[in-house]
Design a protein around this motif. Structure first.
Motif, mmCIF file in Angstrom:
data_model
loop_
_atom_site.group_PDB
_atom_site.id
_atom_site.type_symbol
_atom_site.label_atom_id
_atom_site.label_comp_id
_atom_site.label_asym_id
_atom_site.label_seq_id
_atom_site.Cartn_x
_atom_site.Cartn_y
_atom_site.Cartn_z
ATOM 1 N N MET A 37 23.253 -4.781 18.109
ATOM 2 C CA MET A 37 22.172 -4.637 18.889
ATOM 3 C C MET A 37 20.982 -5.153 18.097
ATOM 4 O O MET A 37 20.061 -5.978 18.241
ATOM 5 C CB MET A 37 21.705 -3.354 19.082
ATOM 6 N N GLU A 38 21.098 -4.650 16.862
ATOM 7 C CA GLU A 38 20.081 -5.145 15.784
ATOM 8 C C GLU A 38 19.973 -6.595 15.468
ATOM 9 O O GLU A 38 19.061 -7.214 15.472
ATOM 10 C CB GLU A 38 19.979 -4.542 14.399
ATOM 11 N N GLY A 39 21.135 -7.023 15.342
ATOM 12 C CA GLY A 39 21.399 -8.517 15.076
ATOM 13 C C GLY A 39 21.046 -9.430 16.314
ATOM 14 O O GLY A 39 20.697 -10.879 16.050
ATOM 15 N N LEU A 40 21.021 -8.821 17.631
ATOM 16 C CA LEU A 40 20.469 -9.516 18.643
ATOM 17 C C LEU A 40 19.098 -9.447 19.012
ATOM 18 O O LEU A 40 18.523 -9.860 20.014
ATOM 19 C CB LEU A 40 21.419 -9.113 19.798
ATOM 20 N N ASP A 41 18.416 -8.673 18.148
ATOM 21 C CA ASP A 41 16.855 -8.512 18.276
ATOM 22 C C ASP A 41 16.366 -7.827 19.368
ATOM 23 O O ASP A 41 15.586 -7.615 19.966
ATOM 24 C CB ASP A 41 16.192 -9.553 18.159
ATOM 25 N N LEU A 42 17.662 -6.706 19.860
ATOM 26 C CA LEU A 42 17.420 -5.700 20.718
ATOM 27 C C LEU A 42 16.827 -4.494 20.691
ATOM 28 O O LEU A 42 16.741 -3.664 21.573
ATOM 29 C CB LEU A 42 18.702 -5.575 21.426
#
Length: 282
Positions: free
Chosen positions: A114-119
């Protein structure tokens, strides 16, 4: 005033698709009016004082997060809305645009995604809780605790019994189980004897109903059931550390999300989680 909570069931992909495309209002209407008969479990009570924060939490968090949400609401805050499912299923809903405010999975890998997808809202992620992995059997099985060996495990499964675990392809509890069994040189012995479930609570249910003689779940799941008993606890070094991270979602427009996050890290919430068997991350 109590929180509203739902255990989401992957057997209903149509509902999941709707969740991904719904607005926040439509999500609540859909869940509250249609979903209760279809989900594995649901609980609700009248909300007062506004709409609460929407939390997507791992299946293993049902009792503990419900207790925490009710304690928050009892202080006069808007009652949170809780939805429970496998961490992987919740992540897919977030990726698909399902409106929610806080994500609380059962491992760091899905939160990393989720962090890698900027979510995630920057600066809100932290580790909240820990857990243990245990081997369980139906409670009426009164055999004493035993050491996990290949022979003992296969003998316990018998000719056609299966080992209940969450899906090791994506569900955290299943990944931890595979890692632990592999570390103990047991995976190859049971890899073709698995009853794979969509989440850890479904694995627990298989053992509760006697459909599987053994299961691998979290310690907290076993504590939530009066129908199973712990046979053994997997060594902590046999699997990656079990950590529950928490973060506010970038798409959240809830004014109370970060306040509720702060409450989850408070001594009051910590005591609630400890009573349910979770370890606390300092």
């Amino acid at each position: 005033m109590k929180s509203r909570c739902f255990a989401l069931d992957l057997l209903y992909p149509g509902i999941y698709s709707n969740l991904m495309n719904a607005s926040l209002h439509a999500l609540r209407v859909l869940v509250f009016t249609l979903a209760a008969p279809l989900f594995l479990s649901a609980c609700s009570a009248a909300e007062q004082g506004g709409t609460g924060t929407v939390i997507l939490a791992a299946s293993s968090m049902q009792e503990a997060m419900t207790d925490a949400a009710n304690a928050w609401a009892a202080e006069g805050h808007a009652a949170p809305t809780l939805a429970f499912a496998a961490s992987s299923a919740l992540a897919r809903q977030i990726e698909g645009g399902a409106p929610a405010d806080i994500y609380l999975p059962a491992d760091e890998q899905w939160m990393d995604r989720m962090e890698g997808l900027d979510l995630l809202r920057p600066g809100t992620r932290s580790d909240l809780l820990t857990n243990e992995l245990v081997l369980i059997a139906p409670k009426e099985d009164g055999e004493a605790d035993w050491n996990m060996t290949r022979g003992a495990l296969l003998n316990r499964l018998g000719d056609d019994g299966r080992l209940a675990i969450a899906d090791p392809q994506g569900v955290p509890a299943g990944r931890y189980a595979r890692a632990a069994l592999t570390h103990l040189d047991l995976w190859n012995a049971v890899a073709n004897r698995l009853a794979v479930a969509e989440n850890v609570r479904a694995s627990l249910a298989l053992v509760e109903r006697g459909e599987a003689p053994l299961g691998v779940v979290y310690k907290t799941d076993s504590m939530a059931s009066d129908k199973v008993r712990i046979l053994a606890t997997f060594p902590a070094d046999s699997h990656p550390p079990i950590r529950y991270p928490v973060a506010v979602l970038a798409s959240s427009d809830s004014r109370g999300a970060e306040a509720f996050m702060a409450f989850l890290k408070s001594p009051e919430a910590g005591a609630i989680f400890a009573r349910r068997g979770f370890g606390l991350v300092e």
